[in-house]
Motif scaffolding. Structure first.
Motif, PDB file in Angstrom:
ATOM      1  N   ASN A  40       0.822  -1.214   0.000  1.00 40.02           N
ATOM      2  CA  ASN A  40       0.000   0.000   0.000  1.00 40.02           C
ATOM      3  C   ASN A  40       0.857   1.265   0.000  1.00 40.02           C
ATOM      4  O   ASN A  40       0.546   2.242  -0.680  1.00 40.02           O
ATOM      5  CB  ASN A  40      -0.943   0.002   1.197  1.00 40.02           C
ATOM      6  CG  ASN A  40      -2.016  -1.051   1.089  1.00 40.02           C
ATOM      7  OD1 ASN A  40      -2.301  -1.563   0.014  1.00 40.02           O
ATOM      8  ND2 ASN A  40      -2.609  -1.413   2.213  1.00 40.02           N
ATOM      9  N   ALA A  44       1.141   4.090  -3.026  1.00 37.77           N
ATOM     10  CA  ALA A  44       0.955   5.517  -2.749  1.00 37.77           C
ATOM     11  C   ALA A  44       2.134   6.328  -3.277  1.00 37.77           C
ATOM     12  O   ALA A  44       1.950   7.388  -3.871  1.00 37.77           O
ATOM     13  CB  ALA A  44       0.790   5.748  -1.251  1.00 37.77           C
ATOM     14  N   ALA A  56       4.465   7.684   3.338  1.00 31.34           N
ATOM     15  CA  ALA A  56       3.605   6.681   2.713  1.00 31.34           C
ATOM     16  C   ALA A  56       3.304   5.546   3.684  1.00 31.34           C
ATOM     17  O   ALA A  56       2.175   5.054   3.754  1.00 31.34           O
ATOM     18  CB  ALA A  56       4.252   6.149   1.438  1.00 31.34           C
ATOM     19  N   LEU A  80      -0.793  13.216   0.220  1.00 29.87           N
ATOM     20  CA  LEU A  80      -1.022  11.765   0.140  1.00 29.87           C
ATOM     21  C   LEU A  80      -2.481  11.426   0.411  1.00 29.87           C
ATOM     22  O   LEU A  80      -3.064  10.572  -0.256  1.00 29.87           O
ATOM     23  CB  LEU A  80      -0.129  11.034   1.152  1.00 29.87           C
ATOM     24  CG  LEU A  80       1.279  10.708   0.696  1.00 29.87           C
ATOM     25  CD1 LEU A  80       2.154  10.344   1.882  1.00 29.87           C
ATOM     26  CD2 LEU A  80       1.282   9.587  -0.313  1.00 29.87           C
ATOM     27  N   HIS A  84      -4.465   9.644  -2.468  1.00 30.56           N
ATOM     28  CA  HIS A  84      -4.419   8.188  -2.348  1.00 30.56           C
ATOM     29  C   HIS A  84      -5.158   7.628  -1.122  1.00 30.56           C
ATOM     30  O   HIS A  84      -5.782   6.582  -1.220  1.00 30.56           O
ATOM     31  CB  HIS A  84      -2.953   7.721  -2.330  1.00 30.56           C
ATOM     32  CG  HIS A  84      -2.790   6.270  -2.621  1.00 30.56           C
ATOM     33  ND1 HIS A  84      -2.901   5.751  -3.886  1.00 30.56           N
ATOM     34  CD2 HIS A  84      -2.542   5.228  -1.806  1.00 30.56           C
ATOM     35  CE1 HIS A  84      -2.720   4.455  -3.847  1.00 30.56           C
ATOM     36  NE2 HIS A  84      -2.504   4.107  -2.596  1.00 30.56           N
ATOM     37  N   PHE A  85      -5.080   8.261   0.008  1.00 29.35           N
ATOM     38  CA  PHE A  85      -5.667   7.736   1.247  1.00 29.35           C
ATOM     39  C   PHE A  85      -6.807   8.646   1.699  1.00 29.35           C
ATOM     40  O   PHE A  85      -6.732   9.311   2.726  1.00 29.35           O
ATOM     41  CB  PHE A  85      -4.609   7.645   2.354  1.00 29.35           C
ATOM     42  CG  PHE A  85      -3.496   6.690   2.053  1.00 29.35           C
ATOM     43  CD1 PHE A  85      -3.704   5.322   2.059  1.00 29.35           C
ATOM     44  CD2 PHE A  85      -2.224   7.163   1.759  1.00 29.35           C
ATOM     45  CE1 PHE A  85      -2.672   4.439   1.783  1.00 29.35           C
ATOM     46  CE2 PHE A  85      -1.184   6.296   1.487  1.00 29.35           C
ATOM     47  CZ  PHE A  85      -1.412   4.928   1.501  1.00 29.35           C
TER      48      PHE A  85
END
Length: 93
Positions: A40, A44, A56, A80, A84-85
Motif C-alpha cells: 500500500n 501511494a 507513505a 497523500l 491516495h488515502f
C-alpha cells in the motif's frame, strides 16, 4: 489509536528536554512492516509525486486501521491523503 509523526527536527528538541529513553519508549507502539503495508505504501509513492517512504508508510498504516494522523508535516501528508488515502484524517499539530 492515533498516529503521531514528528520530523527529526521536531523530535530532537523533545528528546533533549530531559525525557528519558524509557519514558519516551513507553509512549511508542512499534508496528511490524507487513507485505500489505509495504504494498500500500509503495502504491501511494507511485501515485503521489515527491512522497516519501516514511510518509507513505504512516498513511498506509493509518488507512489499514482507520486512524487519525497528527503531524507537524501537514502539507506532505495532506497531499497523500487527497490523492491516495482519502479515508485518513490528517491533523496538524
Amino acid at each position: 489509536t492515533e498516529i503521531y509523526t514528528l520530523s527529526l527536527h521536531d523530535a530532537l528538541p523533545i528528546w533533549w528536554r530531559g525525557q528519558g529513553q524509557q519514558r519516551m519508549l513507553s509512549w511508542l507502539q512499534v508496528e511490524a512492516m507487513t507485505q500489505t503495508l509495504a504494498k500500500n505504501a509503495g502504491e501511494a509513492m507511485a501515485a503521489v509525486p515527491l512522497s516519501t517512504v516514511v510518509d507513505a508508510i504512516v498513511m498506509a498504516s493509518a488507512a489499514q486501521r482507520n486512524d487519525v494522523v497528527y503531524t507537524s508535516d501537514f502539507e506532505d501528508l495532506s497531499r497523500l491523503r487527497e490523492q491516495h488515502f482519502r479515508g485518513v484524517r490528517v491533523l496538524g499539530v
